[in-house]
Every structure is written in structure tokens, then in C-alpha cells.
Design a protein around this motif. Sequence first.
Motif, short mmCIF file in Angstrom:
data_model
loop_
_atom_site.label_atom_id
_atom_site.label_comp_id
_atom_site.label_asym_id
_atom_site.label_seq_id
_atom_site.Cartn_x
_atom_site.Cartn_y
_atom_site.Cartn_z
N ARG A 32 9.34 35.32 27.49
CA ARG A 32 8.02 35.54 28.08
C ARG A 32 7.28 36.67 27.38
NH1 ARG A 32 8.21 32.92 33.24
NH2 ARG A 32 10.35 32.55 33.94
N THR A 33 8.04 37.60 26.75
CA THR A 33 7.40 38.74 26.10
C THR A 33 7.91 38.90 24.68
OG1 THR A 33 9.06 40.39 26.74
CG2 THR A 33 7.30 39.94 28.32
N VAL A 34 7.09 39.48 23.83
CA VAL A 34 7.48 39.73 22.44
C VAL A 34 8.61 40.75 22.39
CG1 VAL A 34 6.69 40.61 20.21
CG2 VAL A 34 5.20 39.13 21.57
N GLU A 35 8.54 41.75 23.27
CA GLU A 35 9.56 42.81 23.26
C GLU A 35 10.95 42.23 23.54
OE1 GLU A 35 5.66 44.30 23.56
OE2 GLU A 35 6.69 42.93 24.96
N ALA A 36 11.01 41.33 24.53
CA ALA A 36 12.30 40.72 24.85
C ALA A 36 12.79 39.86 23.69
CB ALA A 36 12.19 39.88 26.11
N ALA A 37 11.87 39.18 23.04
CA ALA A 37 12.25 38.33 21.92
C ALA A 37 12.79 39.15 20.76
CB ALA A 37 11.06 37.49 21.46
N LYS A 38 12.11 40.25 20.43
CA LYS A 38 12.54 41.08 19.30
C LYS A 38 13.86 41.77 19.60
CE LYS A 38 8.01 41.95 17.23
NZ LYS A 38 7.01 42.97 16.86
N ALA A 39 14.14 42.01 20.85
CA ALA A 39 15.40 42.66 21.23
C ALA A 39 16.53 41.66 21.41
CB ALA A 39 15.20 43.45 22.53
N ALA A 41 17.09 39.71 23.81
CA ALA A 41 17.59 39.86 25.18
C ALA A 41 18.05 38.51 25.72
CB ALA A 41 16.48 40.43 26.06
N PRO A 42 18.84 38.51 26.80
CA PRO A 42 19.18 37.23 27.44
C PRO A 42 17.91 36.48 27.83
CG PRO A 42 20.54 39.01 28.31
CD PRO A 42 19.49 39.66 27.46
N MET A 43 17.92 35.19 27.65
CA MET A 43 16.72 34.40 27.91
C MET A 43 16.40 34.39 29.40
SD MET A 43 17.17 31.25 25.25
CE MET A 43 15.76 30.39 25.92
N ASP A 44 15.21 34.83 29.75
CA ASP A 44 14.84 34.94 31.16
C ASP A 44 14.36 33.62 31.75
OD1 ASP A 44 12.49 34.77 29.79
OD2 ASP A 44 11.61 36.61 30.60
N MET A 45 14.32 32.59 30.95
CA MET A 45 13.94 31.27 31.46
C MET A 45 15.15 30.33 31.48
SD MET A 45 10.05 30.65 30.06
CE MET A 45 10.15 31.49 28.48
N ARG A 46 16.34 30.93 31.60
CA ARG A 46 17.58 30.16 31.61
C ARG A 46 18.44 30.65 32.77
NH1 ARG A 46 21.09 29.71 26.13
NH2 ARG A 46 19.20 28.57 25.48
N GLN A 47 19.12 29.72 33.43
CA GLN A 47 20.01 30.05 34.55
C GLN A 47 21.35 29.35 34.33
OE1 GLN A 47 19.42 31.90 37.48
NE2 GLN A 47 21.54 31.54 38.05
N SER A 48 22.41 30.13 34.17
CA SER A 48 23.73 29.57 33.91
C SER A 48 24.27 28.85 35.14
CB SER A 48 24.70 30.67 33.50
OG SER A 48 26.01 30.14 33.39
N LEU A 49 24.93 27.72 34.90
CA LEU A 49 25.68 27.01 35.94
C LEU A 49 27.17 27.08 35.69
CD1 LEU A 49 23.49 23.81 36.53
CD2 LEU A 49 23.50 25.96 37.82
N ASN A 50 27.58 27.97 34.79
CA ASN A 50 29.01 28.16 34.55
C ASN A 50 29.69 28.70 35.79
OD1 ASN A 50 28.45 27.41 31.94
ND2 ASN A 50 28.71 29.44 31.06
N GLY A 51 30.98 28.51 35.86
CA GLY A 51 31.74 29.05 36.99
C GLY A 51 32.51 27.96 37.71
N SER A 52 32.69 28.15 38.99
CA SER A 52 33.51 27.24 39.80
C SER A 52 32.69 26.04 40.27
CB SER A 52 34.08 28.00 41.00
OG SER A 52 34.91 27.15 41.77
N TRP A 53 33.21 24.84 40.04
CA TRP A 53 32.63 23.59 40.52
C TRP A 53 33.67 22.90 41.41
CZ3 TRP A 53 28.62 20.44 37.51
CH2 TRP A 53 27.82 21.26 36.69
#
Length: 1019
Positions: A32-39, A41-53
Motif C-alpha cells: 500500500r505504501t512505497v516505504e513498505a515496499a522498499k523495506a 516488509a511483510p505484505m499487508d494485503m495477505r493473510q496466512s491460512l497456515n497452521g492447524s486444519w
Amino acid sequence: MTTKSPSIEWLSDPAVFRVNRLDAHSDHRYYRTVEAAKASAPMDMRQSLNGSWKFHYALNAQARPAAFYEESFACDGWSDIQVPGHIQLQGFGSPQYVNTMYPWDGLEDVRPPHIPEHNPVGSYVKTFDLPATMTDWPVYISFQGVESAFYVWLNGAFVGYSEDSFTPAEFDLSPYVRPGANKLAVEVYQRSTGSWLEDQDFWRFSGIFREVYLYTVPKLHVWDLSVRGELDDKYAQGTVKVGLRLGSGGQKSIGGTGPKSAARFELLDAEGRTVAAGLHDVIGSELDIALEAGPVQLWSAEQPYLYKLAISIIGEQGELIEAIVQQVGFRRFEMIDKVMCLNGKRIVFKGVNRHEFNCRTGRAIGEADMLRDIAIMKQNNINAVRTSHYPNQTLWYELCDEYGLYVIDEMNLESHGSWQKMGAVEPSWNVPGNLPEWEPIVMDRAISMLERDKNHPSIIIWSCGNEAYAGEVILNVSNYFRLADPSRLVHYEGVFHNRAYNDTSDMESRMYAKPADIEAYLNESPEKPYISCEYMHAMGNSVGGMHKYTELENKYPMYQGGFIWDFIDQSLMKKNRFGQEYLAYGGDFDDRPTDYSFCGNGIVYADREVTPKMQEVKFLYQDYKLFPNREGVKIVNESLFAGTEHLSLVYRLLLGGREIYRGRTDADVPAQSEAFVPLTLPEGNLAPGEYAIETCLVLKQGTPWASAGHEIAFGQEVFRIESSAEPTVPSGTLRVVEGDVNIGVNGDGWAVLFSKQAKSLVSLRYGGREMIAVPPAPLFWRATTDNDKGYSLGYEAGVWYAASLARNCTGIELRQEEHAATVVFAYEFRTCPGVKVEIAYTVYADGSVRVRTDYTGAAGLPELPILAVSFKTSADYEHTNWYAMGPEENYADRKHGARLGMFERRVKELPSRYLVPQESGNRTGVRRVTLSNPQGLGMTIDASLNPVECNISPYTAFELEHAAHAWELPDAHYTVVTVAGCQMGVGGDDSWGAPVHPEYRIPSNGNLSFAFTLKPHAK
């Protein structure tokens, strides 16, 4: 294809491999921001579904809970399973290891495209809350890896279907997702039409084994990004070619962008300085631009310099909609005069084949595993990796970009069992071959790999898969690669079996060709350069004769290296019936059919510890060659781009293995040049003895993959200063007692006893301590290695096994001198008629015993595996100190990477941890080795003037021979000492028929002698 009526018939229909799956696209990150992209950073438009199923396992489709995806279906009582992870490694079903044959061979009579009735099904359920950041936004789901086919439902509605275990499958959830709780259901089948194309040499698993995540996109999104750093013909000026494919969030296909928008581009160097910039209006859904970068630093594995391209998508009001940062490497890979070149320089691949593997989690590996693999490769001069035989996780390519590795990216295709049966080529029902109905599913795999991976500079070659024979389908794949991406070359080995499709590959690629066969090809004015996509089959104790391949590098410009099979053992951690953990192989899980221990071919153990074989690999893969002498060292820099400015030259002078002088200096040797660097060594006359000048290049500063001081390359020169003094015989008195049964030789504080009945030396006492637990005897047998078994050493040379177990003593002779006494035992062997061995023990007045073995050969017998004398001492003598070639095990054909020096190990550490117990732990060039107990008392084996080979182990050759696993070996009751005049090499051209090269074998019809001396040792 779009449908709302899922069918189980899709599993056996090659025409159905994707339903509602989104098109493949680049793996770029967006923010969403250039600063996050240049750093980054973890993608803020992504949500992990890893874990227990929640999870249910069924043996076949008939036993599955077919309606489990319905919202009313209760799964609360189901088991739990971890995602990512394999079903078979979490308590459901069992793993199975097979190599070339299909896993159902002999169990079910099926032919493509039909699939077996035994088809385990995993039903997964995950309940998730829609993240607040995705409310009122489009929502997608990405499965990065599912084996081998799966159906997806959300809130009871069918979403889609996909095959191809090793590339992402993504679906649009927007029509089905809702605020609050959502029920995601995934049905995974182990077998599908895709299974006919996934007959790789690996463990057969199934399940969701790579990460799963939800993601959203902004109202204007770069769905696909193409970034390529290009160079001019002088390899100096750079241009970034950029292609954007944009669309509105929520659209399933790319359409118009709607309102006016723009894209801002900024190219940054590694220090963050702007190199080039531009602003371009976006008209329609695509934008292609060229950004002139001026003079640039080049990317290579030696110097992996990366730029960052920052892309900002700007809305009609000037607002930032999306920010992207993509790594860019400027490099050109091309064919010049029939030679593959990187940035204008001839490249030599010093490579490995690598499976994604972890001994506890199988192919579900994480970042720590990858970083460890990268570090091992860089530390050991490996510059290239082939992703055998499927695309890896995105992170792997990012790490190869960053750390510097050349990559052959291989698509997910291998149909070995459809055309090769027990080594015989029989393609009567080969898939995909020339079958048009199989082309779409195969082409889909190629497209999915290329579209995802195209922006990684580390990838320089696309591979059409592995061991799937040849035909029109694979030829069409190679032509697709060339059309879609002219910046890379195309590889495929299978045309070796059918030259009608020779155009499939841009280079001649062969597996396990002998060095002589390679030379024959290169001497025939070939049209293509040569690489060994697989060579040096590193199964068990192997990698012998590797130098014969690397020596071709400077002899033939069109020989461009190869890729060792393989990097890491594929063995799984398991417990035996006594609760002991061990590394298991095929068959240990009661899996049948199986190819047993053939999964153990790594130069790295499955627990990611380096095997002794790596010592040879590291040396022979050196870019820097060092040739020292007493005046200095010649340094030959075979690097393409890197000089020696980042390295220090460290040199040592050793006397008898002990350092007596050390120096350090800089050396300025540019790439592709050589220089002689004088060394400052001690002046004056050197004392008599054996000296070694050891030179090495080490890192001046730490890197992400190694600390400062890490050795990159070494070279050693050994010389001797002879003494003018005549050798002396120990003087003093000794007493010889010849009894009816025994011959005793005694002195001050020592006693030696020979038995006419046991027909050998039976006692050697120093200070009252007994050194002989089991008497010495001739030994002609070594515990067969995997390579030995591959060419039937047991069948061909089994007479030497029997000769080692029993012998006939034909004479015992006592000879007495003033300060010595000699007892000679003469032996013959019924299984080896005509062979005679004499072992003469000469006892001196100081208690030392010289042991001389004379072998008289005979015609008509198989070659000797080893000529040795072996005996046992107490296991209390558990520590060894060596002056020999080392520090790791080495053999006649695998000792280039060893160096002469002093090193020490505990006896239990000397055998190597190969999957199947076998000959290991040998050292060549043994001048001296001492065995001692915890009090520092023991015995020295001395062969200073005529070095021998030596193996010290808790186990005899026969105990090793008859154990299938390390845990089957007995507890350590003895220390077994084997001193050899010679031992055959270990070989490694392949493990199924290639013998050791002739110069490293031992003819049985000659006369051989060797000697060593046993001496008391006190701390």
C-alpha cells in the motif's frame, strides 16, 4: 474452463487440469505504501491460512466424506493436521519411496490416463474470519503447492480444481466469501492424471505441503510484472525492460484499467541511489517501457549485485494505489560460438541437483532449510543448482538472486516409468510423447513455471523436465520457452534417447556419461556445448574419480561443467522398535514397491550436516587454484569476474604435520589471470623431516553465508629434507622364549607373544596393558559400498570375502638377530589358489614391532578390494590422533581435496553416517596414527617412510557388511584397526554398474608389499 459441477472423473481426464484457476503470473510483491515496499516488509494485503486444519483421511474416494464441504457438515470431531505439511508424515497413511517405477507398479494394472483404485483422499477444513482489511475488497486464495490434485469449496459453494503439485493454484473467492466466519474445504487426492507426469525419484507424499494464504488487491492492480535487466553488446550499459499487465480488483481476467492512471518508475542501486526514473501514463491494460540505466554493475554468482526497481501505480487524483519493488540483476546469458556465456565470459557450471527436502517434514521446507542449503553451497564453491525436478518455492529463487547461484529452473515433468524399465528403454506407452491430448496439461506446467519465475536473474536456463523420453509435446514446450523468453536458453536431456527431437535442447546434456564418452563427443566437432545435468552419483561412499570430469574444464571450451546427483539425502527420521531415532529409507515404512536406499545420494546428510564427500567437491570446484613451492605460490584465478581483493592469502609451513611458521599477505590476481606471489618463509637450513607448505585464500570479511576467515581455496606442496645420518636399529636386550605352542619376546616394560596354534600375533603388552584383543589377520574384503553393490562386487570378488575369514598357515619361522627377533607366518587360501601371504613381525629391543606383509598373487582371480592387516584392540582405546591425509575420509580416487596434516577424532566419529553401513572412514597417506585411552596411554602405528592407508572403527568389515542400518550394528566392544597397503577407489560415475576406474583398482596377479610399526604411546 469454468464449471460449477465438480466431477471425480476429472482425476483421470488429461484434458481437465484446471477449473476456475486464475492465470499464472509473476511472483512480485506489492504494498500500500512505497516505504513498505522498499523495506520488503511483510505484505499487508495477505493473510496466512497456515497452521492447524481439521482433517479426515480415507484410503480411496469411496470412503471419503463426500459432503464434508457443506456448511451443515460437522467436522469438530475430526483430527487436526498442520498446513503446510505432508499427510503421510503426520500419522495418516505411509510414505513410499520409489525411483523410476510408478508407485502402483505390480499392485494395479493401469495405463495412462487411468489411475489406481488405491487413491488416498485428504479432506481438509479451515474456518477463518475474513480480515477487516479485506472487507469490501476482492478476496483470492493462493495454494503454493498441493500434491497432486485438489478441489476447493467455500461456504458450501464449489470454487475450483487444480493439478500440478509444484506451482501455485489461485482462485477468486470474492463471490463466496462473507464477513465473519467462513468455511474453507479442500479435498486432496494423491493420484490423478498429473501423477503420470510426476514420477520423480523421490518419496511419494500428498497433501497441502506449501503455504496457503488469502490475498486482496487494490482497485487497480498489477496482476503480472515482467522485469528484465539487459546489457549492450559491450556488457557495460544497462536497460531495464518492464512490462505491466493491469486490471481492476475483482476481475477474473485482465480488462481495461478504467480511469486514467500512471506508473512511476525509479531504479535504485544497492546503496539506495536513484539511477534512472520515469513517469508513464497507462493506456489500456498493458504498459511496456524501457528504462535506460547507463553504466551498471553486473549480476553474477560471483558478484550478485542487485538493483531495486520501485514502481508506483498512481490514480487519476494523484493518489498512490499500489507500490512494488522488484529486484533487478543486469546480466546477459547467451550462446557465443557454440559456447554458453554469461556477460561475455564462458561459464562453467560447478553445480548440484537439489530436491526440496527436510528429514522431518519432507518437501515441506522452510526458510531456515533454504538458508542452510545456500550457505553450504556457497561455502563449498558450488555455483549452480538444478531444481530437480520441479519448480521450487519462490523464496528459493529470491535467495539465489541475492546470494548468487546460477539456476536451471525445471518444470514439473517426469514420466520415467512410462518408458524405462529396469534400465531398458521401452517407450511403447510413453507419456507425453507425441500424444496431442497430453500437450495442454504439460504446457500448463511450463507456463505456470515461466510466468511465476521469469523475473529472477539467477535463472539462466529453463528445463523442460526430466527423464520423460522425447517427442513433439516436449519439443513444443521448448519452443514455447524460446518464444516467451528469448533471454534464456532451454535444456532437456531426454533427446539423448531419441535424436529425432534434438532441437528440444540448446545444449548437449547427458546423465552419468563416463569421462571418455564426454571426450569422444567433444572431439567430434559438435554443434552444441556439453553439460552433465547429472553426474557423480553420490550414493553412499562415492564421488571417486570426480577429478576426471573437472579436468575437462580447461581442456575443452565446449565442456561447461555439470550438476552432481545430488545435494541432500532424502531420508526420513523414524524410530526403530526400541525407540531410537534413525534416518530411514525406502522399505522402512513397509512401503512396497520400493527402491530402498536409493534415496541416499546426497553430498549432505538429510539432517543438513555435510558428508565427507564434500571435501573433494569443494576442492575440485575451486575457482582459485593454488600451487605453492618454497619460493612462493602461483595463483590461477579462474573466476569470470571476481578478483582476489576480498581475500587474504594465508600460508603455513608444517613440519611433521605441526605448524612451525604462519604468514598472511594480500594477493592481487584479477579474474581470468594468474600471478606468482612470493612467500616469506623461515630462512636458513631446515632440519631433516617432512614439510608441507599449505596456502589458502580466506575471506577478509564476513558475508551473509560465511564468517571472516572462511577458507575459499587451498593448495599444498609436500617436500622432504633428508637426514645425512644413517637410520639406527633400537639397541638393547630382549629375551626370546620359544615354547611348544607360543613364542615369546620380552623386554623392559613390554612383552610380545606369538601363537603357533592361533597362527598369529596374540599379545602385545606395553606397561602391562594388552593391545591385542583379536589377533591380526590378512584382510582382502571391505564392507561393500553402494557403488560396489551396483556393479556386483560381491558376486565378482566374493572369493576374497571367504579368504578373509579363513586361511591355512603353511609355515611359522623364527629368526633371531642381536637386537631383534622376527616371527614369520605364511598363509594360503583355498578360495584363492596360488595366492600366498607372509606377515613378518620384527620385534625390537624398545618394544616396537615392525609388521611387514608380502602378497604373492595368482592369475585368474578377481581384483582385490583391499590388501590389509586387521586386528582388534579394546574399545577403551577410543581416541585417535593422525598424521595423514585428511581431515575427512579419503580414498585412492577421492583424495584431491585432502591435505597432509595432524588431526584427531574419537573412534566412534570415524565411520561416516551413510544410510546403509558400508566401508567408510579410510585415510590415505597415513604416516602415523595413535590410539589412546582416556588416560592418554596406547599405541602408535607408524609408517612414516612409506605411508599406508588406515581405517579405525568400532566395527569390522563383516559387521558393516551385514547391517542394513546403523542401529543394527553391535555396541562398541572393540576398536578395529585395519592397516592397508592399498584399497581400491570408491568410484561414482554411477551406482548401478560403473566400476572404479582402472588406475584405482588392484590387480590380483601381482606382488605387493607394505609395512608399518607398532609402538607404545604414553601421553
